[in-house]
Design an enzyme around this catalytic site. Structure first.
Site, mmCIF file in Angstrom:
data_model
loop_
_atom_site.group_PDB
_atom_site.id
_atom_site.type_symbol
_atom_site.label_atom_id
_atom_site.label_comp_id
_atom_site.label_asym_id
_atom_site.label_seq_id
_atom_site.Cartn_x
_atom_site.Cartn_y
_atom_site.Cartn_z
ATOM 1 N N ASP A 61 0.863 -1.188 0.000
ATOM 2 C CA ASP A 61 0.000 0.000 0.000
ATOM 3 C C ASP A 61 0.896 1.233 0.000
ATOM 4 O O ASP A 61 1.474 1.584 1.028
ATOM 5 C CB ASP A 61 -0.896 -0.017 1.238
ATOM 6 N N ASN A 88 0.405 5.768 -10.774
ATOM 7 C CA ASN A 88 -0.911 5.539 -11.361
ATOM 8 C C ASN A 88 -1.974 5.184 -10.325
ATOM 9 O O ASN A 88 -3.155 5.436 -10.552
ATOM 10 C CB ASN A 88 -0.811 4.419 -12.404
ATOM 11 N N TYR A 153 -11.656 15.097 -5.381
ATOM 12 C CA TYR A 153 -10.905 14.392 -6.420
ATOM 13 C C TYR A 153 -10.257 15.379 -7.387
ATOM 14 O O TYR A 153 -9.079 15.242 -7.733
ATOM 15 C CB TYR A 153 -11.848 13.450 -7.169
ATOM 16 N N LYS A 157 -6.140 15.772 -7.757
ATOM 17 C CA LYS A 157 -5.560 15.494 -9.066
ATOM 18 C C LYS A 157 -4.915 16.751 -9.658
ATOM 19 O O LYS A 157 -3.850 16.672 -10.295
ATOM 20 C CB LYS A 157 -6.625 14.934 -10.020
#
Length: 267
Positions: A61, A88, A153, A157
């Protein structure tokens, strides 16, 4: 960069875009380590990928200190060095901000932003030692044009994208390049719980198409790879030149979009 003989680490490499990138770099002659949290899924993915070349895997992890240490040590043992790091691994929870739990918010921050920053920091000396190092950060088209119901999110990002831009300039002339990838809606396990389709602007493409664009970007030493074609380019321009018009477009879509993404979760 010529990928022949390069040593590549891909986080979140057991499925989706990460798996497709692994297939693509193997086809170019690279050696690969994939990581993820689920040992059985990783093992099965590695077995399939080995039809195309040398692949090792490590269950870890990367949002934890121990996971990053395990990943670094295993990669160096398995590959002997590192030329390309592909950040990724990621997670998403859509919906209204006030309906998103603190645990879900923190999970997105840790997995999508903190983990790639700290993993990159740990790997930088090894990447620099290669003399031709590359960091690839897989962000999202939402980092360029933020959609409603993806506030956290979009924030993490976009943060990852700016991290990459800054790091690229920091590492300029020191043997490490940084490329940022902005996928649009992609047909991956991460998107299975979303019901948003083309009528809402979510036109899904196969992960293999994203991977092919990533390979092209690597070979051209590109700064960024933006998916979505002309439609995405027009939205980016409109968001820059007349954001109020885009606000109005999203306002009209809000009820349908809220319903379509309320169960979108992959953490």
């Amino acid at each position: 960069m010529n990928l022949q003989g390069k040593q590549v680490l891909i986080t979140g490499g057991s499925s989706g875009i990460g798996y497709a990138i692994a297939e693509a770099v193997l086809a170019k002659g690279s050696n690969v380590v994939i990581t993820g949290r689920r040992h059985d899924v990783l093992r099965e993915a590695a077995e399939r990928l080995r039809q195309g070349g040398r692949v090792e895997y490590v269950a870890a992890d990367v949002s934890t200190e121990e996971g990053r240490k395990t990943t670094l040590e295993f990669t160096l043992r398995a590959l002997g060095g590192l030329d390309v790091l592909v950040n990724n691994a990621g997670g998403v929870r859509a919906g209204r901000l006030e309906d998103t739990s603190e645990a879900e918010i923190r999970a997105m921050i840790e997995v999508d932003l903190v983990a790639p920053i700290l993993l990159t920091r740990a790997m930088l000396p090894v990447l620099r030692a290669s003399g031709d190092g590359l960091v690839i950060n897989v962000t999202s088209g939402i980092a360029l044009v933020a959609a409603p119901f993806y506030a956290t999110y979009a924030g993490v990002k976009a943060g990852l994208a700016k991290f990459g831009e800054s790091l690229r300039r920091e590492q300029k002339g020191e043997g490490v390049h940084v490329m940022t990838v902005y996928p649009g809606a992609t047909d991956t396990p991460m998107m299975r719980s979303s019901r948003a389709g083309p009528e809402l602007g979510f036109v899904r493409e196969p992960a293999s198409a994203v991977a092919a664009a990533v390979i092209e970007g690597i070979e051209q030493n590109a700064f960024e790879v933006i998916r979505g074609g002309e439609a995405r380019a027009k939205m980016i321009a409109l968001n820059r030149d007349d954001p109020a018009a885009l606000d109005k477009r999203f306002l009209d879509l809000k009820p349908a979009l809220a319903e379509a993404v309320r169960d979108h979760s992959a953490l």
